[in-house]
Design an enzyme around this catalytic site. Structure first.
Site, PDB file in Angstrom:
ATOM      1  N   HIS A   5       0.840  -1.208   0.000  1.00  0.00           N
ATOM      2  CA  HIS A   5       0.000   0.000   0.000  1.00  0.00           C
ATOM      3  C   HIS A   5       0.873   1.255   0.000  1.00  0.00           C
ATOM      4  CE1 HIS A   5      -3.868   2.088   1.103  1.00  0.00           C
ATOM      5  NE2 HIS A   5      -2.994   3.003   1.467  1.00  0.00           N
ATOM      6  N   GLU A   6       1.830   1.320   0.920  1.00  0.00           N
ATOM      7  CA  GLU A   6       2.674   2.510   1.023  1.00  0.00           C
ATOM      8  C   GLU A   6       3.637   2.616  -0.151  1.00  0.00           C
ATOM      9  OE1 GLU A   6       1.883   4.797   2.982  1.00  0.00           O
ATOM     10  OE2 GLU A   6       0.471   3.590   4.130  1.00  0.00           O
ATOM     11  N   HIS A  25       1.910   4.351  -2.988  1.00  0.00           N
ATOM     12  CA  HIS A  25       1.927   5.809  -2.838  1.00  0.00           C
ATOM     13  C   HIS A  25       3.294   6.386  -3.236  1.00  0.00           C
ATOM     14  CE1 HIS A  25      -1.971   6.284  -1.050  1.00  0.00           C
ATOM     15  NE2 HIS A  25      -1.686   5.572   0.023  1.00  0.00           N
ATOM     16  N   ASP A  55      -7.594   7.912   2.119  1.00  0.00           N
ATOM     17  CA  ASP A  55      -7.143   8.319   0.789  1.00  0.00           C
ATOM     18  C   ASP A  55      -8.328   8.679  -0.095  1.00  0.00           C
ATOM     19  OD1 ASP A  55      -4.505   7.713   1.522  1.00  0.00           O
ATOM     20  OD2 ASP A  55      -4.698   5.637   0.854  1.00  0.00           O
TER      21      ASP A  55
END
Length: 239
Positions: A34-35, A38, A110
């Site tokens: 997930h990170e 980004h 988000d």
């Protein structure tokens, strides 16, 4: 020292670290992807701020975080920077879709963020060709002599409301399509960055640059181990 200032800043901004929180291997891997989603999109979208830190250590209500730092103090933000920011913000959700072929509740903040930006673009900042240069909503206080607060929402037809919703969906949809293509095209970087995050929990600008330039996770982990060893032998090396 600088490390103490950084730690205090992050604690104030996102909350204290929760290193003692019990996390499964599956949760760590999901947060890492997930990170990484980004961070990679922040690097690929030219109008996003540079990535400073990426971590899977929980802070506050966040399971992990990607921290960018602006290089300038911009009072006004361009259309291109806003759409790049939306694309980057969707990176976590898109990474989930690509890797686990499912979605989680981890992207809720988000999605709120991108929805707010897209709505402001359409209703406040005149950034929709379809709606034109009209401010449909306003966050400005009403004129003096009346109770402070926001002007009432609405004041436009149902047809206009539908057009606003359509434009918001279009902006977010186009960003999602773009984010998906970028992460698919850079899947090797996504895999390598997530592996480093699972192993090391936190990476910084230098490691992000190495990964974006094609370094595999073993090379980055070896680099971090060497640097950490040098720091332990000479704790004042970075001062």
């Amino acid at each position: 020292g600088m490390e103490d200032i950084e730690a205090a800043f992050m604690k104030e901004l996102l909350g204290p670290q929760k290193k003692t929180k019990i996390r499964t291997e599956k949760e760590n891997k999901l947060t890492a992807y997930h990170e990484a989603g980004h961070a990679i999109l922040a690097c690929l979208c030219e109008n996003c701020d540079p990535v400073h830190e990426v971590s899977i250590i929980p802070r506050g209500r966040a399971a992990g975080y990607t921290m960018s730092r602006p290089e300038t103090d911009d009072n006004d933000v361009s259309y291109n920077k806003l759409v790049d920011n939306i694309c980057m913000s969707l990176g976590g959700r898109v990474a989930e879709e690509l890797v686990i072929q499912d979605v989680t509740t981890g992207a809720s903040a988000d999605l709120q963020h991108v929805s707010d930006i897209a709505r402001r673009m359409v209703t406040q900042w005149g950034m929709s060709d379809k709606l034109g240069l009209v401010a449909y909503d306003s966050d400005q206080p009403v004129f003096m002599g009346m109770e402070y607060g926001n002007q009432s929402r609405g004041g436009y037809s149902q047809e206009t409301a539908s057009a606003i919703d359509s434009e918001i969906r279009r902006i977010i949809g186009e960003a999602h399509t773009r984010a998906t293509k970028l992460l698919k095209d850079n899947r090797a970087i996504l895999d390598n960055m997530s592996r480093v995050l699972v192993e090391k929990e936190t990476i910084y600008t230098e490691e992000v640059k190495m990964l974006m330039q094609g370094a595999d996770y073993k090379a980055v982990i070896a680099f971090m181990d060497k640097r950490d060893g040098e720091h332990e032998n000479n704790p004042f090396a970075s001062v």
